[in-house]
Design an enzyme around this catalytic site. Structure first.
Site, PDB file in Angstrom:
ATOM      1  N   ASP A  47       0.891  -1.396  -0.200  1.00  0.00           N
ATOM      2  CA  ASP A  47      -0.149   0.053   0.029  1.00  0.00           C
ATOM      3  C   ASP A  47       0.788   1.269  -0.060  1.00  0.00           C
ATOM      4  OD1 ASP A  47      -1.853   2.099   0.567  1.00  0.00           O
ATOM      5  OD2 ASP A  47      -2.886   0.732   1.806  1.00  0.00           O
ATOM      6  N   ASP A  48       0.656   1.936  -1.013  1.00  0.00           N
ATOM      7  CA  ASP A  48       1.490   3.403  -1.149  1.00  0.00           C
ATOM      8  C   ASP A  48       3.037   3.063  -1.164  1.00  0.00           C
ATOM      9  OD1 ASP A  48      -1.019   4.310  -1.056  1.00  0.00           O
ATOM     10  OD2 ASP A  48      -0.451   5.694   1.188  1.00  0.00           O
ATOM     11  N   CYS A  87      -6.024   4.032  -3.386  1.00  0.00           N
ATOM     12  CA  CYS A  87      -6.400   2.770  -2.810  1.00  0.00           C
ATOM     13  C   CYS A  87      -7.716   2.094  -3.478  1.00  0.00           C
ATOM     14  CB  CYS A  87      -6.643   2.640  -1.343  1.00  0.00           C
ATOM     15  SG  CYS A  87      -5.169   3.359  -0.526  1.00  0.00           S
ATOM     16  N   ARG A  91      -7.702  -1.108  -6.174  1.00  0.00           N
ATOM     17  CA  ARG A  91      -7.781  -2.286  -5.764  1.00  0.00           C
ATOM     18  C   ARG A  91      -9.149  -2.932  -6.561  1.00  0.00           C
ATOM     19  NH1 ARG A  91      -5.433  -2.806  -0.596  1.00  0.00           N
ATOM     20  NH2 ARG A  91      -3.926  -0.990  -0.572  1.00  0.00           N
ATOM     21  N   LYS A 141      -5.630  -5.381   4.004  1.00  0.00           N
ATOM     22  CA  LYS A 141      -6.420  -4.270   3.844  1.00  0.00           C
ATOM     23  C   LYS A 141      -7.496  -4.691   2.542  1.00  0.00           C
ATOM     24  CE  LYS A 141      -6.151   0.465   2.251  1.00  0.00           C
ATOM     25  NZ  LYS A 141      -5.319   1.758   2.028  1.00  0.00           N
ATOM     26  N   HIS A 143     -10.798  -2.502   1.772  1.00  0.00           N
ATOM     27  CA  HIS A 143     -10.898  -1.134   1.164  1.00  0.00           C
ATOM     28  C   HIS A 143     -11.937  -0.920  -0.231  1.00  0.00           C
ATOM     29  CE1 HIS A 143      -9.199   3.202   1.518  1.00  0.00           C
ATOM     30  NE2 HIS A 143     -10.450   3.171   1.681  1.00  0.00           N
ATOM     31  N   SER A 166      -8.446   2.140   5.190  1.00  0.00           N
ATOM     32  CA  SER A 166      -7.102   2.386   5.296  1.00  0.00           C
ATOM     33  C   SER A 166      -6.792   2.262   7.049  1.00  0.00           C
ATOM     34  CB  SER A 166      -6.713   3.600   4.952  1.00  0.00           C
ATOM     35  OG  SER A 166      -6.445   3.741   3.615  1.00  0.00           O
ATOM     36  N   HIS A 249       1.187   2.322   4.079  1.00  0.00           N
ATOM     37  CA  HIS A 249       0.353   3.317   4.106  1.00  0.00           C
ATOM     38  C   HIS A 249       0.595   3.840   5.581  1.00  0.00           C
ATOM     39  CE1 HIS A 249      -3.393   5.726   4.539  1.00  0.00           C
ATOM     40  NE2 HIS A 249      -3.578   5.502   3.414  1.00  0.00           N
ATOM     41  N   ASP A 301      -0.493  -0.885  -4.766  1.00  0.00           N
ATOM     42  CA  ASP A 301      -1.670  -0.147  -5.301  1.00  0.00           C
ATOM     43  C   ASP A 301      -1.581   1.157  -5.839  1.00  0.00           C
ATOM     44  OD1 ASP A 301      -1.197   1.393  -2.940  1.00  0.00           O
ATOM     45  OD2 ASP A 301      -3.195   1.100  -2.229  1.00  0.00           O
ATOM     46  N   ASN A 302      -0.399   1.893  -5.721  1.00  0.00           N
ATOM     47  CA  ASN A 302      -0.268   3.099  -6.458  1.00  0.00           C
ATOM     48  C   ASN A 302       1.122   3.958  -5.831  1.00  0.00           C
ATOM     49  OD1 ASN A 302      -2.748   4.007  -4.024  1.00  0.00           O
ATOM     50  ND2 ASN A 302      -0.683   4.957  -3.780  1.00  0.00           N
ATOM     51  N   LYS A 322       1.630   9.534  -5.370  1.00  0.00           N
ATOM     52  CA  LYS A 322       0.199   9.019  -5.074  1.00  0.00           C
ATOM     53  C   LYS A 322      -0.627  10.389  -5.170  1.00  0.00           C
ATOM     54  CE  LYS A 322      -2.665   7.784  -1.116  1.00  0.00           C
ATOM     55  NZ  LYS A 322      -2.933   7.063   0.222  1.00  0.00           N
TER      56      LYS A 322
END
Length: 482
Positions: A47-48, A87, A91, A141, A143, A166, A249, A301-302, A322
């Protein structure tokens, strides 16, 4: 015997012997009454995490030897895209093979008060594999909606263990959160107990909250252990494990036994902890003799959340991070290994998360539902290294709120960024038009829009046509009844 006759006789003998070998192998397979083992799939989704946050992608500050093993034993993808710079929509795209707008999940991220989620009528990777007899699990996660109707167990997963949104969101109304920004994150890092005193993020098992607040120091390790236990239980396969980590994240936490107290090293500490946990999972596959029949994909994810400085990552050579449609927001690191994937190779062809579902369908030899149009393509030849050119020549960029903002066509990338302004402004500001040649300018520094007006117009027409088609055929997300 004349030379030509001799050659012909030898060739007939060779063909005959090959036929005998093939027939024997076929009879052996038929005699065993055992179908060929279906491959297992493990997708690890950080994540991130930025493009430059793995040592195999050039990081000089973060050591990721275990994730690097996937590149050494498999293939590194350097032109791998996610469908959104934030996010939730990202996803949705991974699991459905669709641009988020097509499945109604494009309008930024979901919050604890959100009343929508991924529609269970969509066909996810988990749905597809479960329909073939796979055991399916999600640990991490989600989300994509925290209501029972849209949790993982309603979207193709047999079991779920993780946080529903998150880790900087509080149950039930997202109120009472501590001060943010890098200074606020420094304070939280220096107080590991803050995970229990400053946050109220829930941990779910299937559709029930089992820990409130979740101890974020241990979730990376617990998600991994759940995955290891699931793989061990289903070692006779086939299985699909989706492992979407909560980290890196913000806020960042690691177990006390591996914690570096210096907040300047927090991000490094977290990524290296994730890497160690990836190592535990890979070792489990080795121990259970599952490595040769298991696809393991690691991506994110990004791009990195750059505003959090040393609590955020690095986009490496890419621009921004992001929340933006620059490459730093949507081009992410990806490494994978598995049956047929050539070891130690690099693929620079255009592909991304929306291509994962149709590629898995191709690998397993099973068609996708004809009534669900998707945007992903079968890129199995890229995974296996049997093709250099991607079937994907086009990629559409949507903002974090779902507005179309750009398109990639071959080497060219167009961005049309509308400035923020008052709706009632008498003299609205014009859009900023940018054209980049990514084959020469991966950092998006040289705007060629004025020099290539014909390319700009052609790409703009394609971008609007693509968005119009997706909008026209978009499906509704799930909505909570009032």
């Amino acid at each position: 015997m004349r030379p030509r006759t001799l050659v012909l006789a030898c060739w007939i003998a060779v063909v005959s012997s090959l036929g005998v070998i093939a027939q024997a192998a076929n009879q052996s397979n038929q005699g065993s009454n055992e179908p060929a083992a279906k491959p297992n799939f493990v997708i690890i989704f950080a994540d991130d995490q930025g493009y430059g946050d793995l040592s195999c992608f050039g990081s000089q500050t973060i050591a990721t030897p275990n994730i690097d093993r996937l590149a050494t034993d498999g293939r590194k993808f350097t032109n791998f895209m996610v469908a959104s710079p934030v996010c939730t929509p990202s996803r949705a795209a991974l699991l459905t093979g669709c641009y988020p707008k097509r499945v109604g999940m494009h309008q930024h991220v979901l919050f604890p008060a959100s009343t929508k989620g991924l529609n269970p009528s969509e066909h996810t990777i988990a749905d597809h594999l479960k329909g073939q007899g796979y055991a399916t699990a999600c640990f991490g996660k989600w989300h994509l909606g925290h209501h029972p109707e849209v949790l993982p167990i309603s979207n193709g997963f047999d079991t779920y263990f993780g946080i529903p949104y998150s880790n900087d969101m509080n149950h039930p109304d997202n109120k009472g959160k501590p001060k943010g920004g890098p200074d606020g994150m420094d304070i939280l890092w220096q107080d590991p107990e803050s995970t229990l005193t400053k946050w109220n993020t829930p941990l779910y098992e299937d559709d029930k909250i089992v820990e409130l607040p979740v101890d974020q120091r241990t979730v990376t390790r617990r998600y991994t252990q759940k995955a290891i236990d699931f793989i061990t239980e289903h070692r006779d396969g086939p299985f699909f494990v989706y492992l979407p980590h909560s980290m890196p994240h913000i806020p960042l936490y690691v177990p006390d036994d591996v914690r570096d107290p210096d907040p300047l090293n927090a991000y490094i500490n977290v990524i290296e902890h994730i890497d160690s946990e990836v190592g535990r999972l890979l070792d489990t596959l080795d121990t259970l003799n599952l490595t040769e029949n298991t696809y393991v994909i690691y991506t994110t994810d990004n791009g990195p959340w750059l505003t959090f400085k040393h609590h955020g990552g690095s986009a490496g050579p890419l621009r921004d991070g992001k929340g933006t449609t620059f490459e730093g927001g949507q081009r992410v690191p990806c490494v994978m290994r598995g049956p047929g994937i050539p070891a130690g190779t690099v693929c620079d062809a255009l592909t991304g998360t929306i291509d994962v579902l149709p590629t898995i369908a191709s690998i397993t030899g099973t068609p996708l539902p004809a009534d669900k149009k998707i945007d992903g393509l079968d890129v199995s030849e890229l995974w296996m290294g049997t093709a250099d050119q991607s079937p994907r020549d086009e990629f559409v960029y949507f903002t974090s709120h779902g507005a179309v903002e750009g398109i990639r066509l071959g080497q060219w990338k167009l961005l049309v960024k509308k400035p923020r302004q008052n709706k009632n402004a008498k003299n609205p500001k014009p859009a900023q038009v940018m054209l980049f040649d990514l084959s020469k300018d991966i950092g998006e520094q040289n705007n060629l829009a004025d020099a290539k007006p014909d390319v700009v117009q052609r790409l703009r027409n394609l971008m609007m046509a693509a968005d119009e088609e997706i909008t026209r055929n978009a499906r509704e997300p799930w909505h909570k009844e009032k």
